[in-house]
Design a protein around this motif. Sequence first.
Motif, short mmCIF file in Angstrom:
data_model
loop_
_atom_site.label_atom_id
_atom_site.label_comp_id
_atom_site.label_asym_id
_atom_site.label_seq_id
_atom_site.Cartn_x
_atom_site.Cartn_y
_atom_site.Cartn_z
N VAL A 122 3.57 6.29 6.75
CA VAL A 122 3.22 5.31 7.77
C VAL A 122 3.74 3.92 7.38
CG1 VAL A 122 1.34 4.19 9.03
CG2 VAL A 122 1.21 6.62 8.49
N ALA A 168 2.37 9.88 17.33
CA ALA A 168 1.24 9.43 16.49
C ALA A 168 -0.02 10.20 16.85
CB ALA A 168 1.01 7.93 16.69
N MET A 199 -1.52 5.69 12.33
CA MET A 199 -0.35 5.76 13.20
C MET A 199 -0.66 5.23 14.60
SD MET A 199 2.61 6.85 12.04
CE MET A 199 3.42 7.69 13.39
N THR A 218 1.10 2.12 16.48
CA THR A 218 1.61 2.21 17.85
C THR A 218 1.16 1.01 18.66
OG1 THR A 218 1.58 4.63 17.73
CG2 THR A 218 1.68 3.64 19.92
#
Length: 508
Positions: free
Chosen positions: A126, A175, A180, A184
């Motif tokens: 990530v 995601a 995640m 986003t």
Amino acid sequence: MADYGHELQFGVFITPDAAQADAVVALARLADSVGLDLVSFQDHPYQARFLDTWTLLSVVAAQTVNVRVAPNVINLPLRPPAVLAKAVASLDVLSGGRVELGLGAGAFWDAVEAMGGPRRTPGEAVDALAEAIQIIRAQWDPSQRSVRFEGEHYRVAGAHPGPAPAHAIEIWLGAYKPRMLRLTGAQADGWLPSLGYIEPEDIAQANARIDDAAVTAGRDPTAIRRMLNLLGDGVEAERLAELNLRDGISTFILPAASDDDVRRFAQETAPAVRELVLDGVSRPIAGTAPSRPVVVESTPFAAHATPAPEARRSAEAPWDETTRPTLAASEDDGAAARRYTPDQQAAGRHLIDVHDHLRGELDRLREIIAQVARGETDAAAARQHITRMTIRQNNWTLGTFCETYCRVVTQHHTLEDRSVFPHLRRNDPKLQPVLDRLEEEHVTIADLLERADLLERVDQALVALVAPGGNGIAQVDATVDLLTDALLSHFSYEERELIEPLARHGFY
């Protein structure tokens, strides 16, 4: 009900099977011809039976004219971000602005490592993705003299950015986990999960995480497109409409393995979903109770039609402009006082942006011909340049707005439900005479261009310039003058009549 303000879009996800390479490309071409919005491919470089995704995307972009292409999603650990940024921007330029970028943090670490890539923990993956997004965006910005970045996973030491993409490329993230999802919301333009990895009942919670992260980052949650890769048995129109009305999913991507899959999705499922969503907006379906509303301040209308040149260049005329009906709002009927949200104004602004791009292509064409006339370049070089122009690659289409309608009425009657004009007719009957006239002009232009009349006349004139003693510059000038007059007149009329109704009713 979650409404993020994005238009409904439909695409396909095709397995990049090297043993069926011709069939893969043929499916992509079919998706383009039947009016789908997106063709995408998975990216697993370590899979021996798969074609390289970026090579495949390039071939598909070269053999299509309207559909957008995207990796779904790119394997970042095996694609250095600075190099990836250049590849994406280059294909966007070559395709006329039809590339988007799906990104993934990585998986299948044994296979990644076997190909020379790094092995990362979930947290490291990530972090690396967040760094990569910063580098990619910096590489797309040629206003910077150089890009310098010192991260834990990536380093860029004075790389020269560029080329600039042909349009504002969207970055979509696949995601699922909280970090995640927060990334986003903070940095991405779209969320691209897949059914099977996420359950429909979990989408609302994921949306909430994205929204909260966007607000924390100072962003509007509506800036993030909500997308979904479907399962083969999960494409019922009622189910997709519910996902749109309840969760704000606006882009649906079907795993397609046959012509029937592609045609059915474009010609049956997509129109049905659009109709159900229109009905559901006025009569919400069960389970779509309003959620946290996004309050957006409205402002006076800011998009204005581009006037057509007062002086005409050609003695010919494709139509009689004095017979055009007009209902355009004016200051006399209070239009100046009307207020619209940025999302409402975006439809008209998009129409103008498309036309601006095509007006720019006309300017480029005229300059090429002028250079030939001045002896600054030869006709052979001019012909080669023209064949690379976006406007020719797109068959001189009038952009998504006009092109969609032309394709609907000439090839696929069942796609009329996705057309802008029927939608505007339903919502504003007074527009009927204007829409009828615009349809007539679309057909006139489509007929001209389908016969390659104007384009061939330019080509023939350039051939005459190359031939010994040839002097076709007068013919070139006359042809380009007619083309310029026709399109600039049409663009201006369409903008003048429709940008304000589009703000009230949207595209669909």
